[in-house]
Design an enzyme around this catalytic site. Structure first.
Site, mmCIF file in Angstrom:
data_model
loop_
_atom_site.group_PDB
_atom_site.id
_atom_site.type_symbol
_atom_site.label_atom_id
_atom_site.label_comp_id
_atom_site.label_asym_id
_atom_site.label_seq_id
_atom_site.Cartn_x
_atom_site.Cartn_y
_atom_site.Cartn_z
ATOM 1 N N SER A 1 0.237 166.615 48.806
ATOM 2 C CA SER A 1 -0.087 166.148 47.452
ATOM 3 C C SER A 1 -0.428 167.317 46.532
ATOM 4 C CB SER A 1 -1.261 165.165 47.517
ATOM 5 O OG SER A 1 -2.360 165.758 48.181
ATOM 6 N N HIS B 1 3.748 134.848 12.100
ATOM 7 C CA HIS B 1 5.163 134.710 12.529
ATOM 8 C C HIS B 1 6.065 135.720 11.818
ATOM 9 C CE1 HIS B 1 3.903 130.667 14.003
ATOM 10 N NE2 HIS B 1 3.204 130.665 12.884
ATOM 11 N N SER C 1 18.810 162.265 11.322
ATOM 12 C CA SER C 1 19.932 161.883 12.180
ATOM 13 C C SER C 1 20.947 162.999 12.151
ATOM 14 C CB SER C 1 20.540 160.588 11.655
ATOM 15 O OG SER C 1 21.883 160.498 12.065
ATOM 16 N N LYS D 1 19.192 159.622 6.730
ATOM 17 C CA LYS D 1 18.214 158.947 7.576
ATOM 18 C C LYS D 1 16.933 159.722 7.814
ATOM 19 C CE LYS D 1 18.818 155.961 10.420
ATOM 20 N NZ LYS D 1 19.295 155.116 11.521
ATOM 21 N N ASN E 1 13.983 158.888 10.566
ATOM 22 C CA ASN E 1 13.665 157.931 11.624
ATOM 23 C C ASN E 1 12.214 158.032 12.098
ATOM 24 O OD1 ASN E 1 16.313 156.953 11.668
ATOM 25 N ND2 ASN E 1 16.961 158.603 13.043
ATOM 26 N N GLU F 1 8.289 155.096 17.544
ATOM 27 C CA GLU F 1 9.103 154.473 18.598
ATOM 28 C C GLU F 1 8.689 154.973 19.984
ATOM 29 O OE1 GLU F 1 13.476 153.886 16.941
ATOM 30 O OE2 GLU F 1 12.613 155.758 16.267
ATOM 31 N N TYR G 1 -10.666 154.050 53.873
ATOM 32 C CA TYR G 1 -9.611 154.893 53.298
ATOM 33 C C TYR G 1 -8.284 154.691 54.023
ATOM 34 C CZ TYR G 1 -6.958 158.999 51.847
ATOM 35 O OH TYR G 1 -5.981 159.818 51.347
ATOM 36 N N LYS H 1 -3.169 159.254 42.147
ATOM 37 C CA LYS H 1 -3.364 160.316 41.163
ATOM 38 C C LYS H 1 -2.232 160.448 40.156
ATOM 39 C CE LYS H 1 -5.837 162.528 44.712
ATOM 40 N NZ LYS H 1 -5.346 161.385 45.482
#
Ligand code: ARG
Length: 467
Positions: free
Chosen positions: A33, A166, A287, A293, A295, A300, A327, A335
């Site tokens: 790990s 709505h 873009s 554009k 964006n 997002e 354990y 982790k």
């Protein structure tokens, strides 16, 4: 590290006593790990220093050995922080990497550090300390986000916009009020963070493998030295508990869900069709094919990070759900989920704080939209109840007819001639026009927690004293 490596070729230096040969390459691959738990190096070393100090204080190891151990651990810390430390997969994890290097540095005294301790309580300690620090960082970041919203809310306590249900125009609200809705959401997230810090504030070290130890350790001393309120009370639970990680992930998932809803609103508001806000250049992209554009990529991506964080919560819940006490190695999978979620959440909060601070509010567009879609219809109905004594259901019906007429004429409610309104209900007078504007509508919503600018200012003041 050279001797550590040659020793581990036959069997593991730390636990290889009963093993004749070393692990298969795949075993090492699935078992190690260190690639991710090296993140816990500072907590591991801090925990070991507290443990060694307590062992010496209790007369379990000599103070000369303790001094060597502490000095050696401080050297290891410096080596890791300077990048000079060579991490070894053969040594599995951060705990054994640190201890093996300590042995190289100080010799046999290093072997006394692990007295009255197991990697089971050691990892529980390191990870708890890490999550606690991450929660403290999250608390601060949420405070900064709330502050950004409070500033925007103050600036726009009077700015009218359509309120939606709505995603259809419902009633006019103020942009300040809308901002304060997010303050409430992130304020609850911050409360959850504070509670989680309280819940995890117990020290696991000294639970040993699972049963505690026969050595006369002082768990209250290590708890205090490591900044915990008190030691945990059950050694079996202590080494098998990952609630602190699950709580962190749950809180992260809820906060990310809030951030995602905000991200979605930002995406909608910044479209040409809505045009409620303009994102700063700093938080948008262009873009490669369409020159016009701009964006909302940051929004997002915040929306998308939520999927990842929610996934981490489900992953760890699923890892834990079938585990017998105490354990099991399954728990090593805790982790990466927490580290990944923490990184995503930090980025998402920081990006949102920046977007909220920088975005331009297009008050003209908001106001124009606020009045469209018969958003003051409820105000007309309320007026009929208040001024003409109609039962609300009848007032609702009368208003419905007025809306239908306005729709038919292609005008707003406030543009209907009085004669038309009186033809629907003779009790209507020209005083009604006073409640049909969006400003009058929001100003009238003075109920506690409502959208009236006076109420919004009151809520901002309440939050200012708590932020
Ligand atoms: N790397 C392990 C983990 O993350 C440390 C604990 C190992 N304990 C053990 N008994 N093998 O869970």
């Amino acid at each position: 590290m050279a001797d550590a490596k040659s020793e581990t070729q036959s069997s593991n230096q730390m636990w290889g006593g009963r093993f004749a040969s070393g692990p298969d390459a795949i075993m090492e691959e699935i078992n190690a790990s260190i690639d991710f738990d090296k993140k816990l190096y500072a907590q591991d070393i801090r925990g070991s220093i507290a443990h060694a100090t307590m062992l010496a204080h209790q007369g379990i190891i000599s103070s000369e050995d303790k001094d060597k151990i502490v000095a050696g651990l401080e050297t290891v810390l410096k080596e890791i922080e300077s990048g000079a430390f060579e991490f070894s997969r053969e040594l599995e994890d951060i705990h054994m990497n640190v201890e093996a290097r300590l042995a190289n540095l100080i010799g046999p005294a290093a072997g006394r550090l692990h007295t009255a301790r197991s990697r089971n309580d050691q990892v529980a300690l390191d990870f708890r300390l890490w999550v606690k620090e991450e929660l403290q960082k999250t608390e601060q970041m949420l405070t900064a986000l709330i502050a950004a919203f409070l500033d925007r809310a103050e600036e726009h306590a009077d700015t009218v916009m359509p309120g939606f249900t709505h995603l259809q125009t419902a009633q006019p609200v103020t942009f300040g009020h809308h901002c304060m809705a997010y303050v409430e959401m992130f304020g609850r997230d911050r409360q959850r963070v504070r509670h989680a810090i309280e819940h995890l504030d117990e020290s696991p070290i000294g639970a040993a493998a699972l049963a505690g130890t026969g050595f006369p350790i002082d768990r209250h001393m290590t708890a205090k030295a490591l900044g915990f309120r008190e030691p945990t009370r059950n050694s079996i639970d202590t080494v098998s508990d990952r609630d602190f990680a699950l709580e962190f992930l749950s809180i992260a998932a809820i906060a990310a869900t809030h951030l995602s809803r905000l991200a979605e609103e930002i995406v909608i508001w910044s479209t040409a069709q809505f045009g409620f806000i303009r994102l700063s250049d700093a938080f948008s992209t262009g873009s490669s094919i369409m020159p016009q554009k701009k964006n909302p990529d940051a929004a997002e991506l915040v929306r998308a990070k939520t999927g990842r964080i929610n996934g981490s919560l489900i992953a760890l819940l699923t890892v834990m759900k079938g585990l017998p006490l105490a354990y099991s190695k399954d728990m090593q999978e805790d982790k990466e989920q927490v580290f990944d979620a923490a990184e995503s959440l930090e980025l998402a909060i920081a990006a949102m704080t920046g977007m909220v601070r920088d975005m331009t509010i297009r008050t003209d567009r908001m106001k124009a939209a606020a009045g469209s879609g018969y958003s003051t219809a409820t105000d007309l109905a309320d007026w009929l109840v208040r001024e003409a004594g109609l039962p609300f259901r009848d007032a609702h019906h009368v208003t419905g007819r007025a809306v239908a007429l306005a729709e038919q004429k292609g005008c707003e409610l406030a543009e209907l001639p009085l004669a038309d309104l009186q033809a629907i209900n003779p009790a209507i007078t020209d005083k009604v026009y006073g409640v049909l504007t969006v400003e009058a509508s929001v100003a009238s919503r003075t109920s506690f927690g409502g959208t009236a600018p006076s109420g919004v200012r009151q809520q901002i003041a309440w939050w200012r004293t708590r932020n």
